[in-house]
Write a protein that holds these residues in place. Structure first.
Motif, PDB file in Angstrom:
ATOM      1  N   SER A 217       0.717  -0.958   0.261  1.00  0.00           N
ATOM      2  CA  SER A 217      -0.411  -0.052   0.345  1.00  0.00           C
ATOM      3  C   SER A 217       1.057   1.345  -0.140  1.00  0.00           C
ATOM      4  O   SER A 217       2.038   1.132   0.255  1.00  0.00           O
ATOM      5  CB  SER A 217      -0.859   0.115   1.739  1.00  0.00           C
ATOM      6  OG  SER A 217      -0.205   0.514   2.304  1.00  0.00           O
ATOM      7  N   SER A 218       0.369   2.362  -0.575  1.00  0.00           N
ATOM      8  CA  SER A 218       1.104   3.663  -0.191  1.00  0.00           C
ATOM      9  C   SER A 218       1.184   3.879   1.055  1.00  0.00           C
ATOM     10  O   SER A 218       2.694   3.824   1.565  1.00  0.00           O
ATOM     11  CB  SER A 218      -0.018   5.052  -0.483  1.00  0.00           C
ATOM     12  OG  SER A 218       0.444   5.850  -0.353  1.00  0.00           O
TER      13      SER A 218
ATOM     14  N   ASP B 191       6.674  -8.450  -4.290  1.00  0.00           N
ATOM     15  CA  ASP B 191       6.329  -7.911  -3.089  1.00  0.00           C
ATOM     16  C   ASP B 191       7.816  -6.886  -2.770  1.00  0.00           C
ATOM     17  O   ASP B 191       8.025  -6.082  -2.524  1.00  0.00           O
ATOM     18  CB  ASP B 191       5.466  -7.934  -2.015  1.00  0.00           C
ATOM     19  CG  ASP B 191       4.003  -8.161  -2.570  1.00  0.00           C
ATOM     20  OD1 ASP B 191       3.435  -7.580  -3.539  1.00  0.00           O
ATOM     21  OD2 ASP B 191       3.610  -9.168  -1.717  1.00  0.00           O
TER      22      ASP B 191
ATOM     23  N   GLN C 106      -1.250  10.079   5.998  1.00  0.00           N
ATOM     24  CA  GLN C 106      -1.748   8.844   5.915  1.00  0.00           C
ATOM     25  C   GLN C 106      -2.530   7.989   6.369  1.00  0.00           C
ATOM     26  O   GLN C 106      -3.652   6.801   6.324  1.00  0.00           O
ATOM     27  CB  GLN C 106      -0.805   7.892   4.530  1.00  0.00           C
ATOM     28  CG  GLN C 106      -0.303   8.957   3.495  1.00  0.00           C
ATOM     29  CD  GLN C 106      -0.003   7.721   2.230  1.00  0.00           C
ATOM     30  OE1 GLN C 106       0.021   6.649   2.180  1.00  0.00           O
ATOM     31  NE2 GLN C 106       0.839   8.089   1.358  1.00  0.00           N
TER      32      GLN C 106
ATOM     33  N   GLU D 170       2.056   1.743   2.988  1.00  0.00           N
ATOM     34  CA  GLU D 170       3.295   0.813   3.843  1.00  0.00           C
ATOM     35  C   GLU D 170       4.846   0.987   3.680  1.00  0.00           C
ATOM     36  O   GLU D 170       5.849   1.574   3.459  1.00  0.00           O
ATOM     37  CB  GLU D 170       3.513  -1.089   3.324  1.00  0.00           C
ATOM     38  CG  GLU D 170       2.040  -1.393   4.017  1.00  0.00           C
ATOM     39  CD  GLU D 170       1.543  -2.442   3.226  1.00  0.00           C
ATOM     40  OE1 GLU D 170       1.406  -3.540   4.362  1.00  0.00           O
ATOM     41  OE2 GLU D 170       1.285  -2.793   2.281  1.00  0.00           O
TER      42      GLU D 170
END
Lengths: 190, 190, 190, 190, 190, 190
Positions: free
Chosen positions: A68-69, A156, A99, A71
């Motif tokens: 995710s952004s 990932d 965020q 992360e």
């Protein structure tokens, strides 16, 4: 006024060659954020330098990913904490607070992520990012395997490695030229 | 066969989306070098990742600069030596040997640049690159001033910082994914 | 909720022996600050431990000195930054922001004091505190002499050494028992 | 010409006292290798220094041992890599390439042995040598036991320790006097 | 005379304000030990500094605890060894020798406690103290749990942390002011 | 009994091959010192290993040199302090105390030579030995020049480098095999 009043410590003549696409990019940042981030202002003395940096950055932090952004911002902050980078901790620390809606998380990652209560996934991700930062030559298959066990795909793992590596670049570039963050970041997400 | 027989240790599905410009880029590398560097093969699973990385790399190492191409390769090797990056020392060590025509220079920079007899300019350049690598948070104005005294402009300082920072990224990315160099590099420029 | 929900990670039975003077001390802190700092709560399981710690702390940070209160807090933050102590950076970072009225100063000292524009006096003071923290066995007369040149008396040098040394104790104690800061600190002085 | 043009940086008068046995030793080296290794030339200013060094070296690297000659050279290269010794990496790197017939192995050990695919035996051997080099005071019985599990006898452990320790000496001596390797090594075994 | 002939390197005017309790404390030390320890003499220029330091120290090293007096001295020596503090190793090394009746134990802890044959309890206690000293930000619940497994209560863990942290303060204070130990310590317990 | 009751932790069969010269060497040590130093006992399982080690050691520490015997022992102790070698600090620390008649000097060098009052000559000598130990790859001509300025000849510089390098070997060998010192050393020269 303890923060130096400059974008960087270098005096580089503006090559005045930004193309229409980059000029638009700066206008959009100004509209969306209320300011142009100093890292972008710093690269703006030359069109190609700005273009290649901004495109690389945008793909990395905004492109499709199993991360995710938030992360990716968490990795940015942990790497920048290890490297003690003022620019990156101020700007990406703000991003984590905004965020996540959690100021404590921003502070914990900026100071010592080991003191935070994190999911197994996030702890594994940040441990890998920290090792990539502190002792890359000691990374071995067992480190990648720990990420797989925590649920990350090989794609990932590429992205975790890429984001952690990128901030090892930008932290150093910010220190090399004494890049100062926009003051707006300090109060964001508090 | 002590060198692992892979490009990287990750198993990432090829997204099979390289556009015409990138396909041509790969063909040119194959023709010019006789092989596609593994770093490029590694990024080729996705068009945007390859494009943004290759463009950033090309501007940095091949764009206009007060630093010669060899000087940028010298920085690459010294940074990679500190980070003990197998991929980057093998590939950029070869580049230094080939561009300089001096195998000793490649070995000295790969092992310990302080043992080399270097010009004042090159010693200052490599000292800055080493400090950016080892202790970026300790860089201060005096470090930049040492470069100016050695004859570098502020634009050159940007480039020294940018190249040193970039290899701190690629060294870590290569270690994160266990990137292996093409075997052709070993014999080049000996 | 990334910050652990405890004062410390230890489960120690309260000895229930606080004398009147210490009970009053806790009430005053509650009234003055709106909360009892967790470090004080942590020591409160025993009267003598609380008393000797609080008295030592009060003399050090509040007693007569050639160092202002803010200067002592600045040392606290720089030492805690080097030791990456979550408790002390959150609580004393807040103190620097509040006393100085300058949130940037708090962030600069918490991240990398070398990036701040500081007076000669403050830079010398913080360089000494950093060396006391990182390499005490390398302190020599020349280090003390640098403080004298920057205008500090020998009594001031004692105090700089004492404050820097003290936070090397509390940083470690906070880490040893996983002490968590009161959440009120995060928003103070922003 | 980046490699300094001297055997060492010291100007020591030759005592001109080499006995017949040592003179013959130099002649044999010249005939067998085509040159006298600079480390031997460096010690040749005095007969006793040359004799005691050469005898100690010969027993260690050439005497009976459960370790093959190549294994002893592998340890030499890994230790010299950690210590970044130009003389020893050039000369013993060449030896590993020649004895193994594998230039990649030489480069992998010279840069980062953790990136190599090694047998369990060789990995255990090199891990022990690396720890002896980097943190000898942390060696404990468990480290010796790991070698026994990998098939080494206690006599082999002595030899691994002795070879690793020896190159921690010669690496430092080479750096102390700026010893330069014979240029013939660079091209050997490529 | 290699040991400097001063209590500390600082020239601080005596404030001449010791109250009756502190004057008695000094007389008792003189009678009991035959000398006043230099750390106490150093703090004696001011009554409050002496009082708060001595009270804190007395509680820590002499108060009720699940740790014996010798165990607290063992921690003092191991921490002081890591920090290479001349004052503390000479004075607390003597204390370990005297209290244990074992000069070897004093030397082993002063040089490298990992070389000593220790009970599981003492090894766990000293490993925790060493980590608190060297890398406090890496202490995690697993480290505390290791102490519990070795038989320590949570109150004992507090005390181990407190003693280890305290000597990280005094080691640094001694180095900051160049405090010299009383010469009587050298021969004690040999 | 905290000191392990062995000469080394290894169980190596005695090859029972000591020649007459070595047997005599052991008898002389026994007569002269009252015991055979454990390092010599450790090497005695094989005649060639004992012979080459003892000859190398004797030349280094007892041969003609511009450095006195005490100076060579001072270097031994400072190097062994940095490497935290129990065997070498106990045995050579005793030697410094005995040869200098000054127990403080032995302790100062064993703990932190920077705390000692030393002549310019000795400080320069020990600074060089410390750098050879801690960061040999950073030794440069300026370091050798500092020794010349302090009055050392190039031949002396060879000897300082050789002694410092040698103890970097023996410290590591002692740690690799867990060599224990003879107990007689502890009380010598106190």
């Amino acid at each position: 006024m303890p923060q130096p009043d400059h974008v960087t410590a270098l005096d580089i003549e503006d090559r005045d060659n930004l193309d229409e696409r980059r000029q638009k990019y700066l206008r959009i940042l100004q509209e969306k954020l209320g300011f142009v981030p100093n890292v972008i202002r710093a690269y703006s003395f030359d069109n190609t330098k700005l273009a290649t940096f901004a495109d690389f950055f945008s793909e990395l932090m905004g492109g499709d990913s199993g991360l995710s952004s938030l992360e990716r911002e968490m990795i940015a902050v942990v790497v920048s904490s290890i490297n003690r980078c003022y620019y990156c901790l101020v700007s990406h620390g703000a991003e984590v607070r905004v965020q996540s809606g959690n100021p404590e998380l921003g502070e914990l990652l900026a100071i010592n992520y080991r003191a935070a209560e994190l999911s197994t996934r996030h702890r594994a991700m940040l441990d890998f990012a920290a090792k990539v930062t502190e002792a890359p030559h000691r990374i071995e298959e067992a480190d990648r395997q720990s990420l797989r066990v925590a649920g990350f795909s090989d794609s990932d793992i590429w992205d975790i490695g890429a984001v952690a590596s990128f901030f090892n670049m930008t932290n150093r570039m910010a220190s090399a030229v004494d890049m100062m963050p926009n003051k707006e970041y300090h109060a964001q997400g508090r």
